[in-house]
Design an enzyme around this catalytic site. Structure first.
Site, mmCIF file in Angstrom:
data_model
loop_
_atom_site.group_PDB
_atom_site.id
_atom_site.type_symbol
_atom_site.label_atom_id
_atom_site.label_comp_id
_atom_site.label_asym_id
_atom_site.label_seq_id
_atom_site.Cartn_x
_atom_site.Cartn_y
_atom_site.Cartn_z
ATOM 1 N N GLY A 41 0.765 -1.243 0.000
ATOM 2 C CA GLY A 41 0.000 0.000 0.000
ATOM 3 C C GLY A 41 0.791 1.286 0.000
ATOM 4 N N THR A 43 3.029 2.368 2.047
ATOM 5 C CA THR A 43 4.467 2.249 2.299
ATOM 6 C C THR A 43 5.213 2.010 0.994
ATOM 7 O OG1 THR A 43 3.964 1.298 4.468
ATOM 8 C CG2 THR A 43 6.217 1.059 3.664
ATOM 9 N N ARG A 70 -8.125 -4.863 4.030
ATOM 10 C CA ARG A 70 -8.212 -5.749 5.191
ATOM 11 C C ARG A 70 -7.461 -7.060 4.942
ATOM 12 N NH1 ARG A 70 -13.940 -5.873 8.422
ATOM 13 N NH2 ARG A 70 -14.010 -3.680 9.053
ATOM 14 N N ILE A 132 -4.900 -6.252 11.666
ATOM 15 C CA ILE A 132 -4.970 -7.717 11.709
ATOM 16 C C ILE A 132 -3.700 -8.335 11.109
ATOM 17 C CG2 ILE A 132 -6.250 -9.771 10.977
ATOM 18 C CD1 ILE A 132 -7.710 -7.940 12.986
ATOM 19 N N LYS A 143 8.289 -15.203 16.580
ATOM 20 C CA LYS A 143 8.427 -16.626 16.903
ATOM 21 C C LYS A 143 9.642 -17.212 16.199
ATOM 22 C CE LYS A 143 6.139 -21.122 16.497
ATOM 23 N NZ LYS A 143 4.863 -21.834 16.266
ATOM 24 N N ARG A 218 17.114 5.920 38.944
ATOM 25 C CA ARG A 218 18.227 5.427 39.773
ATOM 26 C C ARG A 218 17.714 4.477 40.835
ATOM 27 N NH1 ARG A 218 21.461 8.832 42.855
ATOM 28 N NH2 ARG A 218 19.801 10.381 43.028
ATOM 29 N N HIS A 279 5.013 14.482 50.203
ATOM 30 C CA HIS A 279 4.724 13.050 50.368
ATOM 31 C C HIS A 279 3.294 12.730 49.955
ATOM 32 C CE1 HIS A 279 8.610 12.572 52.148
ATOM 33 N NE2 HIS A 279 8.321 13.412 53.129
#
Length: 527
Positions: A41, A43, A70, A132, A143, A218, A279
């Site tokens: 698309g 990009t 989609r 999606i 993975k 820290r 505090h």
């Protein structure tokens, strides 16, 4: 130090991004390194318009993008290239049999769901910005990080650029990127599930929390505790979105206190208001005709505790107020904005942090809060409760005066931000005594009176500041003793939620002493 032999070269990369920050520069780096570029698309169009060769994913899948985009990357030609374990001969055989080429680098950042939601877009637009294909590809590449590097954040373009120069990515680099990627998809799904949950009346079956690291600290509350600051992307103005103009990095306790300060002062929108926090509890709150008078009045409530505190304003900090603030040591000043002259005043105090939020949080905005406990967490709506004059019920023989009513509402609002048990004395829309966090409400009453006397003494006055004030309690008086103590200190009117089985006993005690008392019907415990 990894050698080039330990690195996997990047020969083929798939790029599909919504956030195109740095995309073209990064695409040039890849192309110059001889990497074949695949894309989708918008990009692909951006890369092609930059004069670079790029192959459309539809040419790889042999299938066009359909259904308004989609469906475009959900195809074995893509997922086979991402998931193939190239150390297994049968995977390689399957790739060859089906004409699938490996993808060595996946660059995906997701549809801007969080940004669309934050803009208040209609439901249809929000749903269309649920990605999606992007999460599916990210999870596949992550993975298979033994063979594929995955980038989901633009700041990691530099990592890949350095890896290309070194001959490829290392296993440690790919594992790190995979962890970042899974955290991103988890945060994305968390935002989506939270939105769906917000549409229902019941508490959700599952709750997730996600944040992005803004600052590693820290230490935490104490030096032996590690800590970091994460942001959720919530558009609520406050300490998370504030711009720091000067001073050293904020600590864990600084952020906690600054948040408490700006949330309290945002309750007052009728004119200049100042809150001084120590505090996470207020030690002085006041409104005034200008910020200078509001600040000096707030300071008078407890000038000792204010030393080293956090100061919040509900408007633009000006130079005269800044000049008053720098007279004592202050850790942080937080406000929506500041004049150039005020900034110049603070510049003389290098250790004073100045935070500008650009706005005020809305104290009535609904949101959920989380408190961890062993084995889980408590989940509740933020205390966005507000009491107005029409909500008050006079329960005594004497009706409060108009000034007492104004002061009672002011005091009860401040009590909402004081740790329970909370007692707040106020006069002329300024606190004159605060008792916080005691196990007994009577003790909170006595502490507030004692601190008021100390403040009066510091000002050279013999009469405690609470004389002629009103008093607010965050919850009901369980016994008459707390009210009696307040009356003896000089309070003339009382505001409390009511609801105790001994309410009548407390009302009788108020009537005997000529006090006016109103019930709010709303409690403000703060633990």
């Amino acid at each position: 130090m990894s050698s080039s032999a330990d690195r996997l070269p990047i020969r083929r990369a798939l790029l599909s991004v919504s956030d195109k920050t740095g995309l073209i520069e990064f695409a040039h780096v890849l192309a110059n390194a001889g990497v074949t570029l695949l894309s989708t698309g918008g990009t692909a169009k951006a890369i092609r318009d930059a004069g670079l060769d790029v192959t459309d994913v539809s040419d790889v899948t042999g299938f066009p993008e359909i259904m308004d985009g989609r469906v475009k990357t959900l195809h074995p030609g893509v997922h086979g290239g991402l998931l193939a374990d190239r150390s297994k001969p049968d995977h390689v055989e399957a790739m060859n049999a089906h004409g699938i080429e490996g993808i060595d680098l996946l660059v995906v950042n997701l549809y801007p769901f969080e940004e669309t939601l934050a803009k208040g877009a209609p439901a249809d637009d929000i749903i269309e910005n649920i990605d999606i294909g992007g999460p599916a590809m990210i999870r596949a590449a992550s993975k298979n990080h033994a063979h594929v590097a995955v980038v989901t954040d633009t700041e990691d373009y530099d990592l890949i650029t350095a890896a290309l120069a070194a001959g490829g990515t290392t296993m440690d680099e790919r594992r790190k990127l995979a962890g970042i990627a899974y955290a991103r998809t988890a945060a994305y799904d968390s935002a989506i599930s939270t939105w769906f949950a917000s549409l229902e009346e019941d508490m959700p079956r599952r709750v997730t929390v996600a944040g992005t690291l803004k600052q590693t600290m820290r230490y935490g509350e104490n030096p032996h505790q590690s800590a970091a600051f994460y942001v959720t992307g919530d558009q609520r103005p406050g300490v998370a979105s504030a711009r720091q103009l000067q001073g050293k990095e904020l600590s864990y306790n600084n952020i906690n206190d600054a948040d408490a300060a700006i949330e309290l002062v945002s309750e007052f929108n009728g004119g200049p208001a100042v809150a001084i926090i120590k505090h996470a509890n207020p030690c002085g709150v006041a409104t005034g005709k200008d910020f200078t008078s509001a600040y000096t009045t707030a300071l008078a409530c407890d000038p000792v505790s204010a030393f080293g505190g956090i100061i919040a304003l509900n408007g633009t900090l000006d130079a005269p107020t800044a000049e008053e603030i720098v007279k004592i040591f202050t850790e942080i000043v937080i406000a929506p904005d500041a004049t150039d002259e005020a900034v110049e005043v603070f510049a003389r105090k290098k250790n004073l942090r100045l935070l500008l939020t650009g706005g005020l949080p809305d104290p009535r905005t609904a949101a959920m809060t989380i408190k961890p406990v062993a084995g889980g967490f408590l989940y509740q709506a933020r205390d966005a409760g507000h009491v107005a004059k029409e909500d008050l019920r006079v329960v005594t023989e004497r009706t409060p005066t108009a000034q007492e009513l104004d002061d009672m509402l002011f005091a009860f609002t401040v009590a909402k931000h004081v740790k329970s048990n909370a007692i707040v004395y106020a006069k002329n829309s300024a606190t004159v005594g605060i008792g916080a966090g005691q196990m007994s409400r009577l003790d909170s009453t006595r502490i507030a009176v004692r601190k008021s006397a100390d403040a009066a003494e510091a000002m050279g006055q013999s009469t405690p500041l609470v004389q002629g004030s009103v008093v607010a309690s965050d919850a009901f008086f369980p016994f008459a003793d707390g009210l009696i103590s307040a009356a003896e200190a000089g309070a003339t009117a009382v505001i409390q939620p009511g609801g105790s089985v001994r309410d009548q006993e407390v009302i009788d005690a108020a009537n005997e002493r000529g006090l006016a008392m109103v019930f709010t019907g709303m409690r403000h415990f703060r633990h």
